[in-house]
Motif scaffolding. Structure first.
Motif, PDB file in Angstrom:
ATOM      1  N   TYR A  88     -18.567 -24.399  19.191  1.00 38.41           N
ATOM      2  CA  TYR A  88     -18.498 -25.662  19.925  1.00 38.41           C
ATOM      3  C   TYR A  88     -19.337 -26.723  19.219  1.00 38.41           C
ATOM      4  O   TYR A  88     -20.508 -26.496  18.894  1.00 38.41           O
ATOM      5  N   VAL A  89     -18.701 -27.870  18.957  1.00 35.21           N
ATOM      6  CA  VAL A  89     -19.378 -29.048  18.428  1.00 35.21           C
ATOM      7  C   VAL A  89     -19.103 -30.198  19.402  1.00 35.21           C
ATOM      8  O   VAL A  89     -17.946 -30.568  19.597  1.00 35.21           O
ATOM      9  N   PRO A  90     -20.109 -30.755  20.048  1.00 32.12           N
ATOM     10  CA  PRO A  90     -19.871 -31.829  21.026  1.00 32.12           C
ATOM     11  C   PRO A  90     -19.456 -33.128  20.335  1.00 32.12           C
ATOM     12  O   PRO A  90     -19.405 -33.223  19.105  1.00 32.12           O
ATOM     13  N   PHE A  91     -19.167 -34.136  21.133  1.00 32.79           N
ATOM     14  CA  PHE A  91     -18.694 -35.417  20.609  1.00 32.79           C
ATOM     15  C   PHE A  91     -19.728 -36.039  19.681  1.00 32.79           C
ATOM     16  O   PHE A  91     -20.916 -36.088  19.984  1.00 32.79           O
ATOM     17  N   SER A  92     -19.249 -36.502  18.520  1.00 28.61           N
ATOM     18  CA  SER A  92     -20.075 -37.276  17.592  1.00 28.61           C
ATOM     19  C   SER A  92     -19.232 -38.416  17.045  1.00 28.61           C
ATOM     20  O   SER A  92     -18.002 -38.389  17.099  1.00 28.61           O
ATOM     21  N   THR A  96     -15.183 -41.306  18.908  1.00 30.04           N
ATOM     22  CA  THR A  96     -15.845 -39.998  18.884  1.00 30.04           C
ATOM     23  C   THR A  96     -14.829 -38.865  18.928  1.00 30.04           C
ATOM     24  O   THR A  96     -13.730 -39.015  19.457  1.00 30.04           O
ATOM     25  N   ASP A 133     -14.802 -34.289  19.274  1.00 23.86           N
ATOM     26  CA  ASP A 133     -15.507 -33.016  19.378  1.00 23.86           C
ATOM     27  C   ASP A 133     -14.713 -31.958  18.621  1.00 23.86           C
ATOM     28  O   ASP A 133     -13.683 -32.246  18.003  1.00 23.86           O
ATOM     29  N   LYS A 165     -13.719 -27.612  19.070  1.00 21.08           N
ATOM     30  CA  LYS A 165     -13.855 -26.306  19.710  1.00 21.08           C
ATOM     31  C   LYS A 165     -12.931 -25.340  18.994  1.00 21.08           C
ATOM     32  O   LYS A 165     -11.761 -25.661  18.761  1.00 21.08           O
ATOM     33  N   THR A 199     -10.768 -33.303  20.933  1.00 17.06           N
ATOM     34  CA  THR A 199     -10.527 -34.459  21.801  1.00 17.06           C
ATOM     35  C   THR A 199     -11.029 -35.691  21.060  1.00 17.06           C
ATOM     36  O   THR A 199     -12.198 -35.738  20.658  1.00 17.06           O
ATOM     37  N   THR A 227     -27.165 -27.229  14.083  1.00 18.03           N
ATOM     38  CA  THR A 227     -26.658 -28.577  13.866  1.00 18.03           C
ATOM     39  C   THR A 227     -25.541 -28.566  12.835  1.00 18.03           C
ATOM     40  O   THR A 227     -25.432 -27.630  12.027  1.00 18.03           O
ATOM     41  N   THR A 277     -24.526 -33.639  14.694  1.00 15.37           N
ATOM     42  CA  THR A 277     -24.692 -33.337  16.114  1.00 15.37           C
ATOM     43  C   THR A 277     -24.997 -31.848  16.286  1.00 15.37           C
ATOM     44  O   THR A 277     -25.136 -31.096  15.307  1.00 15.37           O
ATOM     45  N   TYR A 333     -24.567 -27.847  17.090  1.00 22.57           N
ATOM     46  CA  TYR A 333     -23.578 -26.807  16.816  1.00 22.57           C
ATOM     47  C   TYR A 333     -23.982 -25.545  17.556  1.00 22.57           C
ATOM     48  O   TYR A 333     -25.146 -25.131  17.506  1.00 22.57           O
TER      49      TYR A 333
END
Length: 302
Positions: free
Chosen positions: A33-37, A51, A53, A55, A90, A260, A290, A292
């Motif tokens: 999982y990498v969140p929005f950046s 942005t 993300d 997954k 997304t 990260t 971001t 990781y």
């Protein structure tokens, strides 16, 4: 980081599993999982308000099906390698779609290991896979790859190899160099370098618990149409973090990674001979650094 987009991506997957070759079933399931950046525009390196993300679920299974003894402590072995990854992105606040929302890489391959004289081994690999953005799946999404890697085992902890790797990623069969390197040291304190996969430094507290600082290199490739032409779009990332690993029993090990993204970008290549060299100095669209996170479950039959 610039991996050449789908430069024998499937064959590299097969090379990566050289050190995992054993005589029993092995498997690994990983969720990332990498969140929005923020998206960084390539033409002027401007950080935008757009942005994305990332997954991903990855599964690799190695199944030995033939084991033939040649000499003392030597054996010729055949393996089936099943490798699949599904990613979902997304993408928010883009003026027009730039990146895929889904990516699927799925491959089946064969690997043959033949021991040779003076600590040399011959690894022969072949595979076929589907690399798609899920919008339309056709014959252009099917990539073939294979290779022959000569590996020298200098000592029990150091091995290196080189050989030709063939792929039709650029529309016609192309021969490119395949590289393999593995170095590990220590019993309690361990250093492990495994190219093209990554590296880690760790400490084994006891047989059931270890802690690693890891550096990972990974990516995905999809075929898509642009202006009526078939192109390849490659996603690439470098990650770093800490990973405690817990051995649940003789067969199962679970690992948790938190860290990260050091680099995360896309690269586009034409499926032609000139596509191999085009854009060598071109800046790729990328994302800001971001968090990781990942969890993995490994199976190694005793």
């Amino acid at each position: 980081m610039k991996f050449k987009t789908c430069c024998c991506v499937g064959a590299l997957m097969l090379v990566t599993h050289i050190t995992n070759a054993q005589n029993k079933v092995a498997a690994e399931l990983t969720a990332e999982y990498v969140p929005f950046s923020n998206y960084v525009r390539p033409e002027d390196s401007l950080k935008t308000g757009s942005t994305s993300d990332f997954k991903r679920m990855k599964l690799t299974v190695m199944i030995p099906f033939s084991f033939r003894k040649r000499e003392a402590d030597e054996a010729a072995r055949w393996f089936v390698v099943l490798d699949g990854a599904y990613a979902k992105m997304t993408n928010r606040d883009y003026e027009k779609p730039l990146f895929p929302t889904e990516m699927l890489n799925a491959q089946v391959g064969l690997k043959h290991i033949i021991p040779m004289k003076k600590n040399w081994s011959l690894y022969t690999m072949a595979g076929v896979g589907v690399y798609t953005d899920m919008t339309q799946i056709d014959r252009n999404d099917v990539l073939l790859q294979g290779g022959v890697i000569f590996v020298k085992q200098f000592n029990p902890r150091l091995a290196a190899g080189l050989g030709p790797v063939v792929s039709n990623a650029f529309g016609v069969p192309m021969v490119m160099p395949g590289l393999y390197f593995s170095w590990t040291t220590g019993t309690k304190f361990k250093v492990n370098v495994n190219l093209p996969e990554g590296a880690d430094i760790g400490y084994q507290f006891n047989p059931n618990l270890g802690l690693k600082a890891v550096l990972g290199l990974s990516g995905m490739t999809v075929e898509k149409e642009k202006d009526g032409k078939s192109i390849l779009l490659g996603y690439q990332q470098i990650t770093a973090g800490l990973r405690p690993e817990v051995r649940l029993n003789k067969s199962w090990t679970v690992g948790l990674t938190a860290g990260t993204t050091l680099a995360r970008s896309f690269k586009e290549s034409e499926r032609s001979l000139k596509g191999i060299f085009s854009g060598m100095n071109k800046v790729d669209p990328r994302f800001t650094t971001t968090f990781y996170g990942a969890i993995s479950l490994k199976l190694n039959m005793p």
